[in-house]
Design a protein around this motif. Sequence first.
Motif, PDB file in Angstrom:
ATOM      1  N   GLY A  24      -5.700  39.973  52.206  1.00  0.00           N
ATOM      2  CA  GLY A  24      -5.846  38.764  51.163  1.00  0.00           C
ATOM      3  C   GLY A  24      -6.025  39.353  49.632  1.00  0.00           C
ATOM      4  O   GLY A  24      -6.095  40.507  49.447  1.00  0.00           O
ATOM      5  N   GLY A  25      -6.312  38.416  48.642  1.00  0.00           N
ATOM      6  CA  GLY A  25      -6.348  38.975  47.313  1.00  0.00           C
ATOM      7  C   GLY A  25      -7.614  39.385  47.088  1.00  0.00           C
ATOM      8  O   GLY A  25      -8.681  39.272  47.310  1.00  0.00           O
ATOM      9  N   HIS A  26      -7.578  40.921  46.722  1.00  0.00           N
ATOM     10  CA  HIS A  26      -8.764  41.691  46.550  1.00  0.00           C
ATOM     11  C   HIS A  26      -9.352  41.442  45.150  1.00  0.00           C
ATOM     12  O   HIS A  26      -8.478  41.545  44.270  1.00  0.00           O
ATOM     13  N   LEU A  62       7.121  43.630  62.406  1.00  0.00           N
ATOM     14  CA  LEU A  62       6.314  42.462  62.351  1.00  0.00           C
ATOM     15  C   LEU A  62       5.115  42.719  61.462  1.00  0.00           C
ATOM     16  O   LEU A  62       4.415  43.830  61.596  1.00  0.00           O
ATOM     17  N   ALA A  63       5.284  42.540  60.359  1.00  0.00           N
ATOM     18  CA  ALA A  63       4.019  42.836  59.129  1.00  0.00           C
ATOM     19  C   ALA A  63       3.112  41.780  59.314  1.00  0.00           C
ATOM     20  O   ALA A  63       2.946  40.489  59.418  1.00  0.00           O
ATOM     21  N   ALA A  64       1.744  42.290  59.127  1.00  0.00           N
ATOM     22  CA  ALA A  64       0.666  41.524  59.046  1.00  0.00           C
ATOM     23  C   ALA A  64      -0.285  41.615  57.938  1.00  0.00           C
ATOM     24  O   ALA A  64      -0.641  42.679  57.520  1.00  0.00           O
ATOM     25  N   GLY A  65      -0.069  40.674  57.249  1.00  0.00           N
ATOM     26  CA  GLY A  65      -0.857  40.629  55.928  1.00  0.00           C
ATOM     27  C   GLY A  65      -0.059  41.285  54.637  1.00  0.00           C
ATOM     28  O   GLY A  65      -0.227  42.470  54.758  1.00  0.00           O
ATOM     29  N   SER A  66       0.382  40.559  53.877  1.00  0.00           N
ATOM     30  CA  SER A  66       1.337  41.047  52.910  1.00  0.00           C
ATOM     31  C   SER A  66       0.509  41.836  52.047  1.00  0.00           C
ATOM     32  O   SER A  66       0.846  42.840  51.227  1.00  0.00           O
ATOM     33  N   ASN A  67      -0.909  41.617  51.774  1.00  0.00           N
ATOM     34  CA  ASN A  67      -1.708  42.512  50.722  1.00  0.00           C
ATOM     35  C   ASN A  67      -2.205  43.766  51.211  1.00  0.00           C
ATOM     36  O   ASN A  67      -2.805  44.464  50.603  1.00  0.00           O
ATOM     37  N   LEU A  68      -1.533  44.228  52.408  1.00  0.00           N
ATOM     38  CA  LEU A  68      -2.502  45.478  52.758  1.00  0.00           C
ATOM     39  C   LEU A  68      -1.561  46.604  52.781  1.00  0.00           C
ATOM     40  O   LEU A  68      -0.297  46.762  53.245  1.00  0.00           O
ATOM     41  N   SER A  69      -1.962  47.691  51.632  1.00  0.00           N
ATOM     42  CA  SER A  69      -0.924  48.498  51.523  1.00  0.00           C
ATOM     43  C   SER A  69      -0.567  49.423  52.827  1.00  0.00           C
ATOM     44  O   SER A  69       0.667  49.878  52.684  1.00  0.00           O
ATOM     45  N   ILE A  70      -1.379  49.406  53.804  1.00  0.00           N
ATOM     46  CA  ILE A  70      -0.633  50.235  55.053  1.00  0.00           C
ATOM     47  C   ILE A  70       0.302  49.546  55.309  1.00  0.00           C
ATOM     48  O   ILE A  70       1.274  50.194  55.781  1.00  0.00           O
ATOM     49  N   VAL A  71       0.339  48.170  55.525  1.00  0.00           N
ATOM     50  CA  VAL A  71       1.334  47.317  56.319  1.00  0.00           C
ATOM     51  C   VAL A  71       2.692  47.431  55.432  1.00  0.00           C
ATOM     52  O   VAL A  71       3.773  47.669  56.004  1.00  0.00           O
ATOM     53  N   ASN A  72       2.412  47.580  53.950  1.00  0.00           N
ATOM     54  CA  ASN A  72       3.576  47.842  53.162  1.00  0.00           C
ATOM     55  C   ASN A  72       4.243  49.190  53.363  1.00  0.00           C
ATOM     56  O   ASN A  72       5.598  49.520  53.421  1.00  0.00           O
ATOM     57  N   GLU A  73       3.304  50.376  53.572  1.00  0.00           N
ATOM     58  CA  GLU A  73       3.570  51.438  53.658  1.00  0.00           C
ATOM     59  C   GLU A  73       4.520  51.517  54.805  1.00  0.00           C
ATOM     60  O   GLU A  73       5.704  52.336  55.071  1.00  0.00           O
ATOM     61  N   VAL A  99       9.530  40.597  59.468  1.00  0.00           N
ATOM     62  CA  VAL A  99       8.901  39.239  59.588  1.00  0.00           C
ATOM     63  C   VAL A  99       7.367  38.989  59.121  1.00  0.00           C
ATOM     64  O   VAL A  99       6.498  40.097  59.505  1.00  0.00           O
ATOM     65  N   ALA A 100       7.155  38.205  58.147  1.00  0.00           N
ATOM     66  CA  ALA A 100       5.734  37.909  57.729  1.00  0.00           C
ATOM     67  C   ALA A 100       5.064  37.339  58.835  1.00  0.00           C
ATOM     68  O   ALA A 100       5.212  36.041  58.750  1.00  0.00           O
ATOM     69  N   CYS A 101       3.826  37.937  59.631  1.00  0.00           N
ATOM     70  CA  CYS A 101       2.998  37.363  60.256  1.00  0.00           C
ATOM     71  C   CYS A 101       1.787  37.182  59.630  1.00  0.00           C
ATOM     72  O   CYS A 101       1.529  37.676  58.432  1.00  0.00           O
ATOM     73  N   THR A 102       0.850  36.425  60.241  1.00  0.00           N
ATOM     74  CA  THR A 102      -0.361  36.048  59.721  1.00  0.00           C
ATOM     75  C   THR A 102      -1.427  37.100  60.200  1.00  0.00           C
ATOM     76  O   THR A 102      -1.221  37.546  61.427  1.00  0.00           O
ATOM     77  N   LEU A 103      -2.703  37.236  59.840  1.00  0.00           N
ATOM     78  CA  LEU A 103      -3.545  37.898  60.382  1.00  0.00           C
ATOM     79  C   LEU A 103      -4.593  37.069  61.280  1.00  0.00           C
ATOM     80  O   LEU A 103      -5.043  37.482  62.414  1.00  0.00           O
ATOM     81  N   ASP A 104      -4.825  36.035  61.080  1.00  0.00           N
ATOM     82  CA  ASP A 104      -5.388  35.162  62.148  1.00  0.00           C
ATOM     83  C   ASP A 104      -4.300  34.492  63.213  1.00  0.00           C
ATOM     84  O   ASP A 104      -3.107  34.259  62.654  1.00  0.00           O
ATOM     85  N   ASP A 105      -4.419  34.618  64.376  1.00  0.00           N
ATOM     86  CA  ASP A 105      -3.362  34.548  65.148  1.00  0.00           C
ATOM     87  C   ASP A 105      -2.664  33.206  65.422  1.00  0.00           C
ATOM     88  O   ASP A 105      -1.663  32.952  66.121  1.00  0.00           O
ATOM     89  N   SER A 106      -3.158  32.228  64.663  1.00  0.00           N
ATOM     90  CA  SER A 106      -2.707  30.883  64.952  1.00  0.00           C
ATOM     91  C   SER A 106      -1.124  30.334  64.805  1.00  0.00           C
ATOM     92  O   SER A 106      -0.707  29.911  65.876  1.00  0.00           O
TER      93      SER A 106
END
Lengths: 336, 336
Positions: free
Chosen positions: A131-133, A188-199, A221-228
Motif C-alpha cells: 500500500g501507499g507508504h 501472480l503479483a501480490a500488491g503493486s507497491n511492493l518492490s520485491i514483488v516488482n523485482e 496478474v494483479a492480485c490482492t493481498l487480502d484474499d477476498s
Amino acid sequence: MEGAKRITIRKIASDLNLAVSTVSKALRDSHEISEETKRLVLEYAGSLEYKPNPYAGSLKNRRTFNIAVVLPEVADTFFSNAINGIDAVAQEKGYHVMVYQSHEDSAREISILRELLHGRVDGVLVSVAEGGHNISVHAELTAKIPFVYFDRACEEVRAARVLTNDYEAAYLAAKHLIERGSMKLIYLAAGSNLSIVNERREGFLRAIADHQLSYDEDSVVACTLDDSRNSEIIRNVLRYNRPDGIVASVEKLAMQTYYVCREENLEIPGRVRIIAFSNLSIASLLAPSLSTVVQPAFEMGKAAASLLFRALEKKIPLDEQRIVIPSVIVSRDSTA
Amino acid sequence: MEGAKRITIRKIASDLNLAVSTVSKALRDSHEISEETKRLVLEYAGSLEYKPNPYAGSLKNRRTFNIAVVLPEVADTFFSNAINGIDAVAQEKGYHVMVYQSHEDSAREISILRELLHGRVDGVLVSVAEGGHNISVHAELTAKIPFVYFDRACEEVRAARVLTNDYEAAYLAAKHLIERGSMKLIYLAAGSNLSIVNERREGFLRAIADHQLSYDEDSVVACTLDDSRNSEIIRNVLRYNRPDGIVASVEKLAMQTYYVCREENLEIPGRVRIIAFSNLSIASLLAPSLSTVVQPAFEMGKAAASLLFRALEKKIPLDEQRIVIPSVIVSRDSTA
DNA sequence: ATGAAAGCGCTAACAT
DNA sequence: ATGTTAGCGCTTTCAT
C-alpha cells in the motif's frame, strides 16, 4: 500481588550502610570500589535476587535494550522464521523483542512506527506493508533511531536493508517452468507497491523474453493481498487465459491456485505447472507437492538484526548498507 | 542520528512560560487547568509532535504498557494465531507485546521468566515448554505480576488459565476414528510433562474403553518434541504395531507420520486413518487432506489477553480463573 | 575508596 | 488555575 517488595539499589545501600552511588558502582564493577565492598554488595544483592529496574537506567543512558520488529503478519512461514533469526541474535545480545503486525495495512504501519519514534525501543526492524507508504515517517524514523529493512523495503528511503535476490530467483523460477515445457507463463503479483514483488515480476518477464516466448499485459496478474477477490481473479485467468505455467509471487497465491485448480478440475502439473515463493515446510506433503522458491528467512532475520546491533553498539554507521542473501529453488511435483 | 532533539515536557513548559506540572496536567486533560491553557499546550505540543517518554512515567506509576508473551515457538500455526489474538487485544488497549520463545527448552523458559520478574513488563502470558518445570519461578511470577497461562499450563501453579477442552476433543477424535471403522488405535504423545498432552491421552483412552476396544501399553506412543527421533519411533510403531487409526497430539507428529507412511507405502486412510490436533490452514491441500482437531487459537489468545488486561486495569483479581474454549473437529480424507 | 547531589522525563501532593 | 517540590530507581560528576 502488585506492590510486592521491590528491591532497589537504595535498600541495599541502607541495609549495608553504604551510599547508593557506592552500591551502583560496585554492581557495575567499577575500579574505584574496593574488592571487599564489591564482594559484600554483590553477595547481598544476590541473596536478595536484586535486579535493576530496566527502565530507570534507560532514562539516563537512553538505552532500553528493547528492539521492535514491524511486519505484516506473524502467522506466515516467512515472517515467523525471520522472527526466529532476529530473536536468536537478540537473545544473544541481551535484547528484548517487541513484535508489531501491520496486517498489510499501511495506515496501521504508520501509526506503529510513529509510536516507536519516542523512546520505547532502541532500534527497529521493518518489513513494510503493502500500500501507499508514508515515506516521511520511514525517513523520520531512520533519522532518529537505528533502522533496518528486511525483505520488504521502501525503495525511496535511504536506509539499511537485507534482501534476497528477488529478480534472479524469479528469473530462475520462470526458466525452470520453461525448461519443463511450459510455453504460456503468467505471474501472480501480490500488491503493486511492493518492490520485491516488482523485482520478481521483472525477473519473470526477463526470463520469458530471453527464451523467445511471448507475453502481453495478461501475463502479469494483479492480485490482492487480502484474499477476498483472489479466487475469482485466479479462476478467470485459468479459464480464459489458459496458462500452462504459473509463478506465484507469494505463498498464499499458490494455495489459492491449488484450490481453484481443484474446483476447476485442472491437473497440476499436467495442465498447468506452478512454482511459488514460499517457505512452507511441508510443501512436499501437498497434493501435488509444491515446487518452491525458498527464501532464507532465518538468515535474513539474523542478518538484519546483526546489522542493527552493530549500529546500536556504535561500531558501525548504518547508512545504506545492503545485504543480499540468495533464495533457493526446490523442484517438486507441481513442476514435474 | 542518535541524540536528535528530544522534546520534553520541560521544553514545552519553558517555551510557553508555564510550569512543567501545568503542562503535564494540561496534556492529561486535568480538570484543574483552564480550557485556554489546555488548548495552548495541546496545540504547541502537537506542533512539536511531542510524545511523552514511555518509561519516564513508568518509573513513577509502575506501568510500562508492555506485556510479555512466552511460548515455545512462533513458527507454529497454533502459536502464531494465538499471538494474533493477543495482539488484537493489546493494540486495542494501547499495550505493546514482547515475544519470547522457549524453543521447548524449560531452562531457557526459566531464565526468560526470571528476567520478566523485575519490571520490564506489566503482565505475562505463558504457554509452557515441555520438560521439567521450575514451579517456583512460575509461582514467584504469579505472586509478583499479573500472569495468565494459555493452552499449556503448569498444573501445580495456582494461576489463571485459558485452555481448550483437550480431554473431550481427544475423546471425540478417537470416537471419530472408531466410527469410521478403525479398531486398533494409537495415540502419538509429544512431551510427557505437558498437561494438555496428558489430558488428550486420557480422553483418547476413555473413548477406546467406552467402545470396548482393547489397548495396551503400546497404544500410547511417547514421541519427542524435537523431531530427531520421531520418524524412527513412528516407523517402528507402524511396522510392528500395525495400528489402523492414529490420533496425533500435535501437528508435527501428523506430518512426520505422513512422511513415514509415504516411505513405507502405507495408504492413508486405506491402511491407517489419522487425525491430528492441528491449526494448519491448508490441511485440506495435503495428500490426503488431513482431518484435524482445530483449536481456537485466536480466541484463546484473545481470552488470555483480555483476562490479563482486566487484572491490569484492576477490575478483577486473577486468582485461578479458568476459561475453556472448545476445539472443533474437521473431518477430511485422512479419516474417510 | 566512598559519599553527596544533581538529573534523566514525568507525575502528583501540596502550596499559592 | 497555576506553580513548587519531591520523588520514581539509577547513573554520574564532583567532592571528601
